[in-house]
Motif scaffolding. Structure first.
Motif, PDB file in Angstrom:
ATOM      1  N   GLU A  25     -62.685  57.252  37.575  1.00  0.00           N
ATOM      2  CA  GLU A  25     -63.194  55.987  38.109  1.00  0.00           C
ATOM      3  C   GLU A  25     -62.460  54.815  37.470  1.00  0.00           C
ATOM      4  O   GLU A  25     -62.027  53.874  38.155  1.00  0.00           O
ATOM      5  N   ASP A  26     -62.327  54.860  36.128  1.00  0.00           N
ATOM      6  CA  ASP A  26     -61.606  53.790  35.422  1.00  0.00           C
ATOM      7  C   ASP A  26     -60.150  53.728  35.878  1.00  0.00           C
ATOM      8  O   ASP A  26     -59.559  52.643  36.001  1.00  0.00           O
ATOM      9  N   GLU A  27     -59.583  54.862  36.122  1.00  0.00           N
ATOM     10  CA  GLU A  27     -58.171  54.947  36.514  1.00  0.00           C
ATOM     11  C   GLU A  27     -57.959  54.305  37.888  1.00  0.00           C
ATOM     12  O   GLU A  27     -56.943  53.636  38.129  1.00  0.00           O
ATOM     13  N   LYS A  28     -58.926  54.450  38.805  1.00  0.00           N
ATOM     14  CA  LYS A  28     -58.816  53.851  40.141  1.00  0.00           C
ATOM     15  C   LYS A  28     -58.797  52.324  40.069  1.00  0.00           C
ATOM     16  O   LYS A  28     -58.013  51.659  40.748  1.00  0.00           O
ATOM     17  N   GLU A  29     -59.699  51.746  39.238  1.00  0.00           N
ATOM     18  CA  GLU A  29     -59.765  50.282  39.117  1.00  0.00           C
ATOM     19  C   GLU A  29     -58.459  49.741  38.545  1.00  0.00           C
ATOM     20  O   GLU A  29     -57.908  48.740  39.016  1.00  0.00           O
ATOM     21  N   LEU A  30     -57.926  50.373  37.513  1.00  0.00           N
ATOM     22  CA  LEU A  30     -56.692  49.925  36.886  1.00  0.00           C
ATOM     23  C   LEU A  30     -55.504  50.078  37.837  1.00  0.00           C
ATOM     24  O   LEU A  30     -54.588  49.260  37.847  1.00  0.00           O
ATOM     25  N   ALA A  31     -55.535  51.120  38.665  1.00  0.00           N
ATOM     26  CA  ALA A  31     -54.441  51.355  39.606  1.00  0.00           C
ATOM     27  C   ALA A  31     -54.354  50.233  40.625  1.00  0.00           C
ATOM     28  O   ALA A  31     -53.262  49.826  41.046  1.00  0.00           O
ATOM     29  N   ALA A  32     -55.531  49.675  41.037  1.00  0.00           N
ATOM     30  CA  ALA A  32     -55.531  48.568  41.990  1.00  0.00           C
ATOM     31  C   ALA A  32     -54.859  47.333  41.381  1.00  0.00           C
ATOM     32  O   ALA A  32     -54.065  46.639  42.033  1.00  0.00           O
ATOM     33  N   GLU A  33     -55.178  47.013  40.091  1.00  0.00           N
ATOM     34  CA  GLU A  33     -54.555  45.871  39.423  1.00  0.00           C
ATOM     35  C   GLU A  33     -53.039  46.078  39.290  1.00  0.00           C
ATOM     36  O   GLU A  33     -52.243  45.155  39.501  1.00  0.00           O
ATOM     37  N   LYS A  34     -52.675  47.289  38.957  1.00  0.00           N
ATOM     38  CA  LYS A  34     -51.256  47.586  38.767  1.00  0.00           C
ATOM     39  C   LYS A  34     -50.493  47.471  40.086  1.00  0.00           C
ATOM     40  O   LYS A  34     -49.354  46.977  40.128  1.00  0.00           O
ATOM     41  N   GLN A  35     -51.129  47.883  41.190  1.00  0.00           N
ATOM     42  CA  GLN A  35     -50.490  47.794  42.502  1.00  0.00           C
ATOM     43  C   GLN A  35     -50.277  46.333  42.902  1.00  0.00           C
ATOM     44  O   GLN A  35     -49.228  45.983  43.467  1.00  0.00           O
ATOM     45  N   GLY A  50     -51.480  34.261  42.461  1.00  0.00           N
ATOM     46  CA  GLY A  50     -52.102  33.671  41.277  1.00  0.00           C
ATOM     47  C   GLY A  50     -51.487  34.213  40.008  1.00  0.00           C
ATOM     48  O   GLY A  50     -50.416  34.805  39.997  1.00  0.00           O
ATOM     49  N   GLU A  51     -52.238  34.073  38.831  1.00  0.00           N
ATOM     50  CA  GLU A  51     -51.744  34.486  37.525  1.00  0.00           C
ATOM     51  C   GLU A  51     -52.057  35.974  37.281  1.00  0.00           C
ATOM     52  O   GLU A  51     -53.188  36.427  37.475  1.00  0.00           O
ATOM     53  N   ILE A  52     -51.061  36.820  36.784  1.00  0.00           N
ATOM     54  CA  ILE A  52     -51.237  38.265  36.487  1.00  0.00           C
ATOM     55  C   ILE A  52     -50.545  38.575  35.166  1.00  0.00           C
ATOM     56  O   ILE A  52     -49.368  38.232  34.977  1.00  0.00           O
ATOM     57  N   ASP A  53     -51.307  39.292  34.166  1.00  0.00           N
ATOM     58  CA  ASP A  53     -50.741  39.690  32.865  1.00  0.00           C
ATOM     59  C   ASP A  53     -50.241  41.147  32.975  1.00  0.00           C
ATOM     60  O   ASP A  53     -50.993  42.123  32.807  1.00  0.00           O
ATOM     61  N   SER A  54     -48.970  41.344  33.275  1.00  0.00           N
ATOM     62  CA  SER A  54     -48.384  42.676  33.489  1.00  0.00           C
ATOM     63  C   SER A  54     -48.405  43.523  32.219  1.00  0.00           C
ATOM     64  O   SER A  54     -48.646  44.750  32.261  1.00  0.00           O
ATOM     65  N   GLU A  55     -48.171  42.933  31.062  1.00  0.00           N
ATOM     66  CA  GLU A  55     -48.090  43.693  29.808  1.00  0.00           C
ATOM     67  C   GLU A  55     -49.453  44.296  29.458  1.00  0.00           C
ATOM     68  O   GLU A  55     -49.547  45.464  29.038  1.00  0.00           O
ATOM     69  N   ASP A  56     -50.536  43.506  29.674  1.00  0.00           N
ATOM     70  CA  ASP A  56     -51.877  44.024  29.374  1.00  0.00           C
ATOM     71  C   ASP A  56     -52.238  45.175  30.294  1.00  0.00           C
ATOM     72  O   ASP A  56     -52.814  46.181  29.870  1.00  0.00           O
ATOM     73  N   ILE A  57     -51.880  45.036  31.569  1.00  0.00           N
ATOM     74  CA  ILE A  57     -52.167  46.114  32.538  1.00  0.00           C
ATOM     75  C   ILE A  57     -51.447  47.415  32.120  1.00  0.00           C
ATOM     76  O   ILE A  57     -52.013  48.509  32.155  1.00  0.00           O
ATOM     77  N   GLN A  58     -50.182  47.320  31.689  1.00  0.00           N
ATOM     78  CA  GLN A  58     -49.393  48.503  31.318  1.00  0.00           C
ATOM     79  C   GLN A  58     -49.982  49.204  30.102  1.00  0.00           C
ATOM     80  O   GLN A  58     -50.064  50.427  30.055  1.00  0.00           O
ATOM     81  N   LYS A  59     -50.429  48.418  29.083  1.00  0.00           N
ATOM     82  CA  LYS A  59     -51.007  49.026  27.892  1.00  0.00           C
ATOM     83  C   LYS A  59     -52.288  49.780  28.214  1.00  0.00           C
ATOM     84  O   LYS A  59     -52.520  50.895  27.731  1.00  0.00           O
ATOM     85  N   ARG A  60     -53.158  49.148  29.049  1.00  0.00           N
ATOM     86  CA  ARG A  60     -54.404  49.841  29.401  1.00  0.00           C
ATOM     87  C   ARG A  60     -54.126  51.107  30.216  1.00  0.00           C
ATOM     88  O   ARG A  60     -54.796  52.144  30.071  1.00  0.00           O
ATOM     89  N   PHE A  61     -53.131  51.068  31.068  1.00  0.00           N
ATOM     90  CA  PHE A  61     -52.782  52.233  31.899  1.00  0.00           C
ATOM     91  C   PHE A  61     -52.284  53.391  31.030  1.00  0.00           C
ATOM     92  O   PHE A  61     -52.627  54.569  31.253  1.00  0.00           O
TER      93      PHE A  61
END
Length: 930
Positions: A267-277, A692-703
């Motif tokens: 479930e957590d992986e699905k939410e993060l995948a949407a942000e990463k996409q 809008g504004e997106i923090d790519s580095e934070d998304i990658q670390k959580r993934f």
């Protein structure tokens, strides 16, 4: 089995048909087979055994294919007919052997084998390669095979001691058929198979369980690991199953917990995948915008170049000299002259064809002329060759006569070589006869001298004896002189010969002298034969070889044969050549007229060709003049060149128009592409502003954190799943084998104990199996019967005894045999007996075996016995005891035939079969004497 009549023909030394009527001896008693040495006494035993079993007894002839009599015709079949009584019923067996070709080689083989039953029915005797089937009909009647027959009923030379010296294994084979103990051996074999099946079943079950246990997955850090190892170590397979079930149950529970954790991570992986996409899409659009701006710059530069190319193509299309209008006008001018090219080409083609035909005919004419010349030369050559070969017939006849003469000379010399070889044989015989005579003469002289010495020694002894009795003052009874005190007295030798020694020495000297006289006569005859042959051969050598000694004759003859062979080869080669010449002459007589006719035909062909060549050359010249006139009016060499120029001009016009149209199309298409790129740039700017504004580095670390956690849990689940599935399957598969194993183990141990006991393989005990145990019962009874005879034969000195224990526990035991010596109470192996002792022991054991065979219920009926030699090794007392025992045995409804040269047996046994050599006709003959 008791023989009543034996008839043989062309068998061994019996060339003519010979019948021996055993019925003349009655149903019991002893009879002797005696006669000349080598006359065929043992052959009577061979004939009986051959009739029954198709093989000799083992004495006399050793090979079946040597049974054919050398005194009979080669083509005469060997036949044996035996009539015998068995159990009160009469049977007849008949066998025949003839020479046959086997694999191209002539061999003596059996052609007929028949048995006639008491009811008159006749049946073939099986002649199979299989030991179980061969002679089955005879074995069914008598009850034993040939080997047993020769051990208990027909004891041939060399077979006496076989049973005596046999070990347990060999005696097992002998007793198995006689006493039908193979059922116990078969029972043991079946029990062995049952034991092997139980052992295999038990071993397979245990190996199956061990195989499953070996596959159990249980790490050392598992709390059940030590418990599982202990259960496996003590082979407690039930405990192994219980521990394995506990491991499987715990793995099932742990697998459920891991599944819940993995569901939450998903479930957590699905939410993060949407942000990463969303972040990835923004980056893709920014990259695409840069590409579009760069592409627009390139397009604007290309636009100016495309417009310049279009204006250049338009100017070339409308040029007055090289444009499309000028090119079309030139095409029209060339097209108006195309018809004249066709007229010109037809005329040129016709002229070329006429010239070509003329050239071809010229070549043919030249060929005809050359062939006509060659034929003329060939005809002259053939005519000359034929004239040369006209005398070939005379040469052939002469050469044939010369070859026949050479063959006759060669045959004469070949015969001479054969005569030289025969003379050498006669010379060797003469030399051997003379050598034999000289040896015999010297031996006779030595024996005569020895007899004289023995006579002298005997006389000296007699004189010494007489001298001992002389009295002083009295006269000698020999010489008459008065013996005085100091007179000489003869001395008696210390070791003096007897009168019998003197007679024996003189008899040896006389026999040696007779033999020397006989050899002297034979030597003289051999020398005479050699001399006559030598004289005759001298004349033949002089006739064929000229002046030549006998010693050099063979070499000279072979050289002469070689010369004749060389000369004949030369004549044969000349004859072959002359025959080829004769054949050639006939061919020439036929070929010369044919060649003349062929030459005349060629001359006619040459004349016709010359006329046609003249016509074709004139026709070609006229066509050439017409072509020259047309050529002046044409621009090109031919119509094809004119048409090619038309096509070239049209292609140039098409290329000008195509280049103009292509340049215009590229200008229009390029303008549309620029408009499309500008629209795409506007669309991408709008999309990028909407992210809008997106923090790519934070998304990658959580993934990365959630991916690592998921991989670890999935590995744990995969390992746990595999272990659970493997252990579940093992637990399922083990339940049946573990439940059946105790019963299988009890069954195997029971079968093992039973088989080891029956087969005599119990640890620490002797190798004493069931069959040997049963056979030992019969062996004890045989020993009892045999001891009755051995006690009498040996004057009470010897008895047989089966040893209480075997010498070792490695080999099969139970049928060993020792001898007890009553003179000193010792017990020793039968192999320690001397020659004479071994004979009486063997005979006693054979008679004991015969007694037990008859007394056994359902056993073999032995109504006769045949014994071949061996009595010559016995002393007088033992011989007398043996004869008494055999006489007693024969009185009990048994007929016993003995072959022996012992004089006492000849004198004691009146009933005989006398075998004598037939000196007049060759071979032997036999007759019954009552």
């Amino acid at each position: 089995m008791r023989p009543t009549k034996l008839t043989v023909s062309a068998f061994g030394p019996y060339a003519a048909e010979q019948t021996i009527n055993f019925d003349e001896f009655g149903e019991c008693g002893l009879y002797l087979i005696t006669g000349d040495t080598g006359a065929g006494k043992t052959t009577i035993f061979d004939a009986i055994t051959f009739a029954l079993y198709g093989e000799p007894s083992g004495g006399g002839f050793r090979k079946t294919d040597s049974l054919h009599s050398k005194y009979a015709e080669h083509s005469a079949p060997t036949r044996v007919t035996l009539e015998f009584v068995n159990g009160g019923k009469k049977y007849v067996v008949f066998r025949e052997m003839k020479f046959r070709k086997v694999s191209g080689e002539e061999k003596f083989t059996q052609t007929k084998a028949l048995i006639t039953y008491p009811d008159g029915s006749i049946k073939p005797i099986t002649n199979s390669q299989s030991k179980d089937e061969k002679n089955r009909e005879v074995r069914d009647v008598i009850g034993i095979d040939k080997e047993r027959f020769c051990q208990i009923e027909m004891i041939a030379q060399g077979k006496f001691q076989e049973v005596l010296n046999a070990g347990t294994k060999r005696r097992q084979e002998i007793f198995r058929q006689i006493f039908k103990t193979d059922i116990y051996n078969s029972f043991t074999a079946r029990l062995q198979r049952y034991f092997s099946e139980c052992e295999t079943e038990y071993s397979d079950a245990e190996n199956k369980i061990k195989g499953y246990i070996a596959d159990i997955v249980c790490d050392k850090d598992n709390r059940h690991y030590e418990e599982l190892e202990n259960a496996v170590g003590i082979f407690d397979y039930a405990a192994v199953g219980a521990v394995l079930k506990a491991i499987v149950d715990e793995d099932k529970s742990a697998f459920g917990e891991l599944k819940s954790e993995l569901d939450k991570i998903s479930e957590d992986e699905k939410e993060l995948a949407a942000e990463k996409q969303r972040d990835s899409s923004r980056k893709d659009d920014e990259t695409e915008l840069k590409k579009a701006k760069s592409s627009l710059e390139v397009k604007l530069v290309e636009k100016g170049k495309l417009e310049q190319a279009y204006f250049e193509a338009l100017n070339a299309l409308t040029d007055t000299e090289i444009g499309t209008d000028a090119l079309n006008a030139h095409i029209t001018t060339i097209s108006n002259t195309l018809d004249k090219y066709e007229v010109y080409e037809k005329a040129a083609k016709a002229a070329a064809e006429s010239r070509k035909k003329a050239e071809t005919l010229t070549k043919e004419k030249d060929g005809y002329s050359q062939k006509e010349k060659e034929l003329s030369e060939e005809i002259d050559k053939f005519t000359e060759e034929k004239n040369f070969l006209d005398n070939v017939g005379t040469s052939i006849e002469k050469l044939n006569n010369e070859i026949e003469t050479l063959d006759a000379r060669n045959n004469d010399i070949e015969r001479l070589l054969s005569e030289i070889g025969e003379l050498i044989v006669l010379k060797e015989k003469a030399e051997k006869a003379e050598s034999d005579y000289i040896k015999a003469r010297d031996k006779a002289r030595r024996l005569d001298q020895n007899a004289g010495n023995i006579q002298t020694a005997f006389n000296d002894n007699q004189a010494g004896i007489l001298a001992e009795r002389l009295i002083v003052g009295e006269r000698c009874p020999v010489c008459g002189m008065v013996y005085e005190e100091n007179s000489y007295r003869a001395n008696k030798p210390e070791h003096a010969p007897s009168e019998e020694d003197v007679k024996a020495a003189k008899e040896k000297a006389r026999a040696a002298q007779e033999k020397a006289d006989k050899l002297s006569s034979e030597s003289g005859t051999a020398k005479g034969n050699f001399g006559k042959a030598e004289e005759t051969l001298y004349a033949r050598i002089y006739e064929l070889l000229g002046e030549c000694s006998i010693e050099n004759a063979e070499k000279s003859a072979r050289e002469k044969i070689a010369e004749i062979g060389s000369e004949k080869a030369v004549r044969a080669a000349e004859l072959k050549r002359e025959k080829i010449n004769a054949q050639r002459r006939e061919e020439l007589k036929k070929n010369i007229p044919e060649k003349i006719r062929e030459r005349d035909d060629l001359k006619e062909n040459i004349s016709a060709a010359e006329k046609e060549i003249y016509r074709l050359e004139n026709e070609a010249a006229a066509k050439d003049e017409s072509c020259a006139s047309l050529k002046k009016e044409l621009e090109f060499d031919n119509k094809a060149a004119a048409e090619a120029e038309i096509n070239n001009l049209r292609a140039r016009a098409d290329r000008l128009k195509e280049k103009h149209d292509s340049a215009r199309e590229r200008v229009l298409s390029h303008a549309k592409g620029i408009d499309k790129i500008r629209g795409k740039i506007e669309e991408l700017n709008r999309k990028i502003a909407g992210y809008g504004e997106i923090d790519s580095e934070d998304i990658q670390k959580r993934f990365e954190r959630i991916t690592d956690k998921k991989s670890q849990k999935e590995r744990e689940r995969e390992f746990l799943s595999k272990r659970r599935i493997i252990n579940e399957n093992i637990l399922k598969n083990l339940s049946g084998p573990i439940g059946d194993f105790p019963a299988l183990k009890r069954k195997f141990e029971s079968a093992k104990s039973l088989y080891k006991t029956i087969s005599g393989q119990m640890n620490g005990s002797e190798k004493f199996d069931l069959e040997t145990f049963v056979q030992s019962y019969y062996f004890e009874k045989i020993i009892c019967h045999a001891n009755e005879y051995l006690h009498g034969f040996s004057g009470g000195q010897y008895l047989f005894k089966r040893p209480d224990r075997a010498g070792n526990k490695k080999n099969v035991t139970g049928l060993e045999l020792n001898i007890i010596d009553n003179t000193n109470g010792s017990e020793r192996p039968v192999s320690s007996l001397s020659g004479g002792e071994s004979f009486i022991a063997s005979l006693a054991l054979a008679l004991g075996l015969s007694e037990e065979v008859q007394s056994t219920a359902g056993g073999v009926k032995l109504e006769s016995m045949f014994i071949d030699e061996g009595f010559g090794t016995l002393d007088d007392n033992t011989l007398r005891s043996a004869m008494n025992a055999l006489g007693k045995l024969s009185d009990e409804k048994r007929l016993i035939g003995i072959i022996s040269h012992v004089e006492e047996m000849k004198n004691e046994i009146d009933r005989k079969i006398l075998v004598e050599k037939d000196l007049q006709n060759g071979g032997s003959k036999a007759r019954v004497i009552i």
